[in-house]
Design a protein around this motif. Sequence first.
Motif, PDB file in Angstrom:
ATOM      1  N   ARG A 151       6.561  12.398  10.456  1.00 26.46           N
ATOM      2  CA  ARG A 151       5.500  11.515   9.994  1.00 26.46           C
ATOM      3  C   ARG A 151       6.081  10.255   9.352  1.00 26.46           C
ATOM      4  O   ARG A 151       5.733   9.881   8.227  1.00 26.46           O
ATOM      5  CB  ARG A 151       4.583  12.237   8.997  1.00 26.46           C
ATOM      6  N   GLU A 172       2.450   4.009  13.522  1.00 21.17           N
ATOM      7  CA  GLU A 172       2.365   5.320  12.882  1.00 21.17           C
ATOM      8  C   GLU A 172       2.136   6.327  14.006  1.00 21.17           C
ATOM      9  O   GLU A 172       1.014   6.469  14.501  1.00 21.17           O
ATOM     10  CB  GLU A 172       1.209   5.355  11.882  1.00 21.17           C
ATOM     11  N   TYR A 174       1.217   9.458  15.817  1.00 19.45           N
ATOM     12  CA  TYR A 174       0.502  10.695  15.522  1.00 19.45           C
ATOM     13  C   TYR A 174       0.967  11.858  16.390  1.00 19.45           C
ATOM     14  O   TYR A 174       0.984  13.008  15.950  1.00 19.45           O
ATOM     15  CB  TYR A 174      -1.007  10.513  15.721  1.00 19.45           C
ATOM     16  N   ALA A 187      -0.444   6.414  18.766  1.00 18.57           N
ATOM     17  CA  ALA A 187      -0.043   5.844  17.482  1.00 18.57           C
ATOM     18  C   ALA A 187      -1.046   4.793  17.034  1.00 18.57           C
ATOM     19  O   ALA A 187      -1.769   4.209  17.831  1.00 18.57           O
ATOM     20  CB  ALA A 187       1.349   5.213  17.604  1.00 18.57           C
ATOM     21  N   SER A 188      -1.042   4.557  15.721  1.00 23.23           N
ATOM     22  CA  SER A 188      -1.853   3.505  15.133  1.00 23.23           C
ATOM     23  C   SER A 188      -0.938   2.352  14.734  1.00 23.23           C
ATOM     24  O   SER A 188       0.118   2.570  14.143  1.00 23.23           O
ATOM     25  CB  SER A 188      -2.603   4.025  13.900  1.00 23.23           C
ATOM     26  N   PRO A 194      -6.236   4.637  16.732  1.00 28.80           N
ATOM     27  CA  PRO A 194      -5.025   4.957  17.509  1.00 28.80           C
ATOM     28  C   PRO A 194      -5.127   4.448  18.933  1.00 28.80           C
ATOM     29  O   PRO A 194      -6.212   4.359  19.510  1.00 28.80           O
ATOM     30  CB  PRO A 194      -4.970   6.487  17.447  1.00 28.80           C
ATOM     31  N   PRO A 214      -1.719  10.956   8.941  1.00 35.49           N
ATOM     32  CA  PRO A 214      -2.765  10.723   9.951  1.00 35.49           C
ATOM     33  C   PRO A 214      -4.151  10.845   9.341  1.00 35.49           C
ATOM     34  O   PRO A 214      -4.331  11.487   8.293  1.00 35.49           O
ATOM     35  CB  PRO A 214      -2.515  11.837  10.982  1.00 35.49           C
ATOM     36  N   PHE A 218      -7.901  14.245  12.576  1.00 36.98           N
ATOM     37  CA  PHE A 218      -7.401  13.762  13.868  1.00 36.98           C
ATOM     38  C   PHE A 218      -6.924  14.935  14.708  1.00 36.98           C
ATOM     39  O   PHE A 218      -6.144  15.773  14.259  1.00 36.98           O
ATOM     40  CB  PHE A 218      -6.244  12.775  13.667  1.00 36.98           C
ATOM     41  N   LEU A 220      -5.160  15.695  18.349  1.00 33.19           N
ATOM     42  CA  LEU A 220      -4.452  15.049  19.450  1.00 33.19           C
ATOM     43  C   LEU A 220      -5.057  15.414  20.797  1.00 33.19           C
ATOM     44  O   LEU A 220      -5.251  14.548  21.659  1.00 33.19           O
ATOM     45  CB  LEU A 220      -2.967  15.433  19.413  1.00 33.19           C
TER      46      LEU A 220
END
Length: 322
Positions: A151, A172, A174, A187-188, A194, A214, A218, A220
């Motif tokens: 992370r 970021e 995820y 990712a964000s 995202p 995250p 969230f 995935l």
Amino acid sequence: MKAGRLLSILLLLQTRGLMTAAQLAAELEVSVRTVYRDIEALHTAGVPLYGDAGHAGGYRLLDGYRTRLTGLTRDEAEALFLSGVPGPAADLGLGPVLAAAQLKVRAALPAELRAHADRISARFFLDAPGWYAQEEATEHLPEVASAVWERRVLRVVYRRWREPTDVERTLEPYGLVLKAGRWYVVASAGSGPPRTYRVDQILEVHPTEEEFTPPDGFDLAAYWTAYQEDFHRRLHSSEAVVRLAPGATDRLTGAAAQAARTTGRTEDDGWTRAVLPIESIAHAHDEFLRLGAEIEVVEPAELRARITETTRKLARLYTAGD
């Protein structure tokens, strides 16, 4: 069924720790009353689990308790060794870890299930990418995977399809997804929602020590399912009305084949009229020409005119020396 459910409760508590009766019931798709009866059955069998009362309470196993794998069914053991992950695991730098894990699981299986698992491994191998898919270089995959796991924020140089092509992004990450042999990172990039990035299009990676969290809730898998649905909606933004010669529908693939089956109507001359999704005029032009004289485009007029012009050029080219 009950024995399998009891084992599932043990494995859930072993892997997730504290869980309420309501959470267990939702996970197993049974009633809370059934969970209470199952917990009592486990108590009676001597399993060291206990419940905490109160708002933050739930059930947990005694620290250090681990269930054995003898509860695996034959089908579950076979499925475990049917997973086609050696290649992706190696991409992530986890090839030796996967081999060691499978060895330990195999050693813990009863002799009969071990034999079945060995036969599965010897007779089946899953290779997901297509024959003509070009293998993409993913040299930065281990670094991206490490950032996903820890992370931690990544600074990357990413190549996209529009100008400017090479851009810097602070991501970021995820999670990672492997789709048809290609790796994607979800990712964000800041405060926005995202997005999906191809790992093979990451040109540079600069790991940071900055940690991120995250968004709550969230998921995935849920994100990827929604992303694929949206992708297909945007991909096929238009439609074409076509007539297909007998047997031509068998040469269609993907969304076009499905649309031909659902919208196709046989006409008096034996041809099938159908409405097919298309990405663009240019893409449909190239795809439909593959069917030669077995397809006639009725609409849209722009696509029909473009194919007409191409066929005239072909006719002139092949009759020029006659």
